[in-house]
Write an enzyme that holds these catalytic residues in place. Structure first.
Site: not given
Ligand code: F6P
Length: 412
Positions: A20, A139-140, A195-196, A300
């Protein structure tokens, strides 16, 4: 005529970015490129991560080219391609990678990535002897960078990855601005944050936001904890001066499903990438609807999503990437491969200096959860220690509260 005595003259260093994107990758590429050039390397960029070393290769020359390190994302592009066999792609692409490293005469590879990209690079180093240096990125903020945070005399194991400071700024600003609509409608807004499996980024949304409450993946939301959480939400809402809350929740929160009786994350799709990761997304909608139904308070859902990854590189990240690139120079000079530069301690912007860095093994550094010192599970709140950690990398968002109150008119 002047003689050129550059240590690595005639050698080529190539940079790739995988996984990512973050707003700090271009800054990392530029910083590594500049320093490697000074050492005498010719510097190449491999496009689309490991994908750029498959087939005929996709390689560009970065030597003596203008580069904009403030611009977010990655000009080299990215992919989640895995050179090693995976469930999704059982065939090994390592022979193609080796062939292209040879064809393009690449002597050293710098891989900007998280655990997946850097883990694959480390395997190439161990199994094939390819000289690699890792560069952290996510970013996580969940790579085990072993960055120590001294808080009131206690040493806490924190994490500091390029990309996180810029994402933190965007997410904190997002949370601070969205509270105006929450106030106007006396609503609860459940703000979903990427942030997984780690809650580092979610905490940044409480910084200047409209509530201290938050949910993070490190603590499962069982049936009992859900009931307890709803009680706390109701109380916080009733006590809030403007009858509104913004509650950040991590995309990876494990939530008890009343209908199925199962505890799981909410998936955005059933697909997994080449490293076996599924995509998360949608937990905010589930929580908002349960709050509306169970508490009778209008709620919401809002997903911050890719906004966290977007935009330009912030100042802290810019200097952080340059400092870590200084450490790359040290690793190149020592020919220490299979390593990754990291900050050894949490420091404010001005102390981001090479002497505060160290190098760690770049393999298997992923999934460092938030340290226990940073979250109070009984209050569903980030602690003062976390706020102190964040204050080092971030200034408070500039949005102040509406200051005025009006006298109520009594008829007659
Ligand atoms: O690992 C970085 C991240 O932005 C996570 O926070 C998120 O779950 C994932 O990548 C999203 O991935 P993609 O870009 O494949 O949708």
């Amino acid at each position: 005529m002047k003689q050129e005595h550059k240590l690595f003259k005639g050698k080529t260093l190539a940079i790739l970015s995988g996984g990512g994107d973050t707003p700090a990758i271009n800054s990392s590429i530029e910083a590594v490129r500049n320093r490697a050039s000074i050492l005498g390397f010719k510097v190449y960029g491999i496009r689309k991560g490991w994908k750029g070393l498959l087939g005929d290769g996709d390689v560009v020359n970065l030597t003596d080219q203008p580069y904009d390190g403030w611009y977010g994302g990655t000009a080299l592009r990215s992919s989640r391609t895995n050179p090693f066999p995976s469930k999704k792609n059982p065939e090994s692409r390592v022979p193609q990678v080796l062939r292209n490293l040879e064809r393009y005469k690449i002597d050293v590879l710098v891989t900007i990535g998280g655990d997946d990209t850097n883990g694959a690079a480390k395997r190439l180093y161990e199994t094939e002897g390819i000289p690699v240096i890792g560069f952290p990125k996510t970013i996580d903020n969940d790579l085990r960078t072993r960055t120590m945070h001294n808080y009131n005399g206690k040493e806490i194991e924190a994490v500091l990855c390029p990309g996180f400071p810029s994402a933190a700024k965007s997410v904190s600003e997002f949370a601070a601005t969205i509270k105006t609509t929450a106030e106007s409608h006396s609503r609860i807004i459940i703000l979903e944050v990427m942030g997984r499996d780690a809650g580092w980024l979610t905490g940044t949304a409480t910084f200047g936001g409209a509530s201290e409450l938050a949910l993070i993946p490190e603590f499962e939301m069982t049936r009992e904890r859900k009931d307890f959480f709803f009680e706390i939400v109701k109380e916080a809402y009733m006590n809030s001066p403007k009858k509104c809350l913004v509650i950040p929740v991590s995309e990876g929160v494990r939530w008890y499903d009343d209908k199925t009786g199962k505890l799981d994350v909410v998936y955005a799709s059933s697909e997994v990438d080449e490293y076996g990761h599924p995509r998360f997304g949608g937990i905010s909608g589930v929580i908002a609807s349960e709050i509306s139904n169970k508490l009778g308070i209008e709620a919401r859902a809002q997903i911050t999503g890719y906004h966290a990854r977007s935009g330009y590189c912030r100042h802290y990240d810019r200097r952080l990437t340059q400092t870590l690139a200084d450490k790359v120079v040290d690793l190149l000079l020592r020919e220490e491969y299979g390593m990754m530069p990291v900050m050894s301690k949490m420091v404010p912007f001005i102390e981001l200096e090479e002497f505060n860095t160290s190098a760690i093994d770049m393999g298997k550094v992923g999934n460092k959860p938030l340290s226990e010192d940073y979250f109070d599970i009984n209050k569903f709140q980030f602690t003062d220690a976390y706020k102190n950690f964040l204050e080092l990398v971030l200034e408070k968002p500039e949005f102040s509260d509406f200051k005025y109150d009006f006298p109520v008119v009594i008829p007659g």
